[in-house]
Design a protein around this motif. Sequence first.
Motif, PDB file in Angstrom:
ATOM      1  N   MET A  38      12.008  23.746  28.416  1.00  0.00           N
ATOM      2  CA  MET A  38      13.343  23.500  27.858  1.00  0.00           C
ATOM      3  C   MET A  38      13.660  24.364  26.637  1.00  0.00           C
ATOM      4  SD  MET A  38      15.100  21.839  29.820  1.00  0.00           S
ATOM      5  CE  MET A  38      16.599  21.789  28.874  1.00  0.00           C
ATOM      6  N   ARG A  52      16.919  26.790  26.503  1.00  0.00           N
ATOM      7  CA  ARG A  52      18.001  26.607  25.541  1.00  0.00           C
ATOM      8  C   ARG A  52      18.273  27.909  24.777  1.00  0.00           C
ATOM      9  NH1 ARG A  52      18.338  21.620  21.409  1.00  0.00           N
ATOM     10  NH2 ARG A  52      18.265  20.492  23.351  1.00  0.00           N
ATOM     11  N   ASP A  61      19.894  30.396  27.060  1.00  0.00           N
ATOM     12  CA  ASP A  61      21.298  30.016  27.252  1.00  0.00           C
ATOM     13  C   ASP A  61      22.162  30.511  26.093  1.00  0.00           C
ATOM     14  OD1 ASP A  61      23.155  28.689  28.861  1.00  0.00           O
ATOM     15  OD2 ASP A  61      23.177  26.988  27.496  1.00  0.00           O
ATOM     16  N   ARG A  62      21.608  30.408  24.895  1.00  0.00           N
ATOM     17  CA  ARG A  62      22.330  30.871  23.692  1.00  0.00           C
ATOM     18  C   ARG A  62      22.539  32.380  23.766  1.00  0.00           C
ATOM     19  NH1 ARG A  62      25.424  30.858  19.647  1.00  0.00           N
ATOM     20  NH2 ARG A  62      24.715  30.923  17.508  1.00  0.00           N
ATOM     21  N   GLY A  66      25.245  33.272  26.171  1.00  0.00           N
ATOM     22  CA  GLY A  66      26.547  33.046  25.527  1.00  0.00           C
ATOM     23  C   GLY A  66      26.913  34.190  24.598  1.00  0.00           C
ATOM     24  N   ILE A  88      20.621  25.331  35.417  1.00  0.00           N
ATOM     25  CA  ILE A  88      21.108  25.243  34.042  1.00  0.00           C
ATOM     26  C   ILE A  88      21.725  26.573  33.607  1.00  0.00           C
ATOM     27  CG2 ILE A  88      20.453  24.867  31.616  1.00  0.00           C
ATOM     28  CD1 ILE A  88      18.300  22.950  32.610  1.00  0.00           C
ATOM     29  N   LEU A  92      29.861  25.860  29.005  1.00  0.00           N
ATOM     30  CA  LEU A  92      29.553  25.936  27.574  1.00  0.00           C
ATOM     31  C   LEU A  92      28.055  26.104  27.425  1.00  0.00           C
ATOM     32  CD1 LEU A  92      31.811  23.178  26.017  1.00  0.00           C
ATOM     33  CD2 LEU A  92      32.324  25.553  26.461  1.00  0.00           C
ATOM     34  N   ARG A  93      27.663  27.209  26.809  1.00  0.00           N
ATOM     35  CA  ARG A  93      26.238  27.511  26.679  1.00  0.00           C
ATOM     36  C   ARG A  93      25.729  27.055  25.320  1.00  0.00           C
ATOM     37  NH1 ARG A  93      24.355  30.043  30.930  1.00  0.00           N
ATOM     38  NH2 ARG A  93      25.754  31.222  32.270  1.00  0.00           N
ATOM     39  N   SER A  94      24.421  27.068  25.176  1.00  0.00           N
ATOM     40  CA  SER A  94      23.804  26.644  23.919  1.00  0.00           C
ATOM     41  C   SER A  94      24.443  27.396  22.753  1.00  0.00           C
ATOM     42  CB  SER A  94      22.311  26.954  24.003  1.00  0.00           C
ATOM     43  OG  SER A  94      21.701  26.646  22.802  1.00  0.00           O
ATOM     44  N   ASN A 127      25.900  22.824  28.633  1.00  0.00           N
ATOM     45  CA  ASN A 127      24.439  23.009  28.636  1.00  0.00           C
ATOM     46  C   ASN A 127      23.789  22.426  27.383  1.00  0.00           C
ATOM     47  OD1 ASN A 127      24.470  24.237  31.090  1.00  0.00           O
ATOM     48  ND2 ASN A 127      24.069  26.284  30.342  1.00  0.00           N
ATOM     49  N   PRO A 128      22.466  22.225  27.411  1.00  0.00           N
ATOM     50  CA  PRO A 128      21.787  21.711  26.220  1.00  0.00           C
ATOM     51  C   PRO A 128      22.039  22.618  25.021  1.00  0.00           C
ATOM     52  CG  PRO A 128      20.270  21.845  28.081  1.00  0.00           C
ATOM     53  CD  PRO A 128      21.527  22.471  28.516  1.00  0.00           C
ATOM     54  N   ARG A 171      24.920  18.167  29.758  1.00  0.00           N
ATOM     55  CA  ARG A 171      23.569  18.076  29.192  1.00  0.00           C
ATOM     56  C   ARG A 171      23.603  18.267  27.682  1.00  0.00           C
ATOM     57  NH1 ARG A 171      22.505  21.292  33.944  1.00  0.00           N
ATOM     58  NH2 ARG A 171      21.078  20.230  35.349  1.00  0.00           N
TER      59      ARG A 171
END
Lengths: 265, 216
Positions: free
Chosen positions: A147, A151, A154-155, A158, A194, B119-121, B138-139, B156
């Motif tokens: 995780m 995360r 994912d950032r 973005g 995810i 929507l991303r972290s 997302n988380p 999440r």
Amino acid sequence: MADKVICITSGKGGVGKSTITANVATALAMKGYRVCAIDADIGLRNLDLVLGLENRIVYDLVHVVEGVVPPEKALVKDKRTKNLFLLPAAQTKDKSAVKPEDLVRVVEELRDKFDFIFIDSPAGIEEGFKTAVAPADTVIVVANPEMASIRDADRVIGLCEAMQKSEPKLVINKIDPKKVARGDMLDVDDVVQILSLELIGVVPEDKNMVAYINRGEPAVLFPESPAGKAMRNIAERLLGKEVPFMELKVQEGFLDKLKKLFGSE
Amino acid sequence: MEFKLRGTNVIGIELLTNRDNFSVEGIKQFVSEKRQLLKGARFLILVEDYPLKREEVEELVNFFSKEEGITFCGFKTNLKENRELCVSLGVPCDISTLELEKSKERSPTEEVKLVKKTLRSGDKITSTGDLVIMGDVNPGAEVEAGGDVFVLGSLRGFVRAGIGKSEGEVRALYFEAPRLELCGKEMEFERKERFINFRAKVKSGKIKLEHLKRGI
């Protein structure tokens, strides 16, 4: 030809950015493409170690940016793979020594001389990351099936979107089929669900990887290495070829078979 | 003058009037004509968007006091000044419940925002009113809304909805978040707790969770 300048990033440290950069660059060079690997992790250089070129460095990226030498002169030629070159990072400076526009200029100078240019991004989302991503045509995000890594990845995705980059591609590294089967690790589908990115590689955990890195020999040079095979497949996919993903099987040892025979968990 | 009636003899009958058709003489005539129909029923006059005058209220109250068989129960209105006037004259008057809810819960500056992306972290989206997200949260992503939040994907990340309100709801097709804040009330969820077709609602100070299936 697919995208030429590829940045490999992750957000989180220790997920295997440098390993993947070194191996995929070597795999493409073995196929006859001229490949340059740029280490953009100024101050914490590692790519030279993974490629086994640490004792050949004379000039580095900061020398090139400062105009001490032209980029061609700072390139270190790989000793095993003839089409592979490394532009090492400086170890004695920090991330502020290279600005995004500096790296864009260096990459533009090298663009015509190579078929592929890989940029190994530093961990984090600060200036160093922005510098590494700035010249890239495409970004590959490396994530581990845990995780914290997801995360951070994912950032980073973005941030790439905010920098108007095309949608990054995803490599899942260090996946352990045994742990996935036990439910201790996220599986490939969970990660892809995810991050919702195009998956271009799944690299299994390889117990010999530490030895390869310590010896300065990329895993792709060893046909018996499962991680090496997965990274050769990534190289094929970057060339636009359709390669099926490796089946991640749980290898049963003698003890496991014995336990199964007697019905104990 | 023709007016519309609403309701039943059992519960009560409302005479609907508004700015265009309100006239004391008209109402008097209409009621006289429909005397048989209104006999025995509770009778209300609904006045919308028309500010009543003191003499009009007095005249109508006088008229109905002489009408035997009709139980006049007062006025219903959407204007505060009408209610204040009626109360000062001792005549019952209700503010329409719908209007009451509107004035309490929704201000004219509230927006309805539509977000068409995942929507991303690190992403944060805010809305003064309702928020509809056509993608995942997302988380590590945060969502803040003055109104309700609807996620047409997986939720999440962290959602704070119904800020400053007493009622609100959060909906998601798939829910796997550790925490949720709705109308100032916090909900915490266990790790790996997953819901399909998730709905969290706060009404009358109570949190209600609804979902199609828990876990997959």
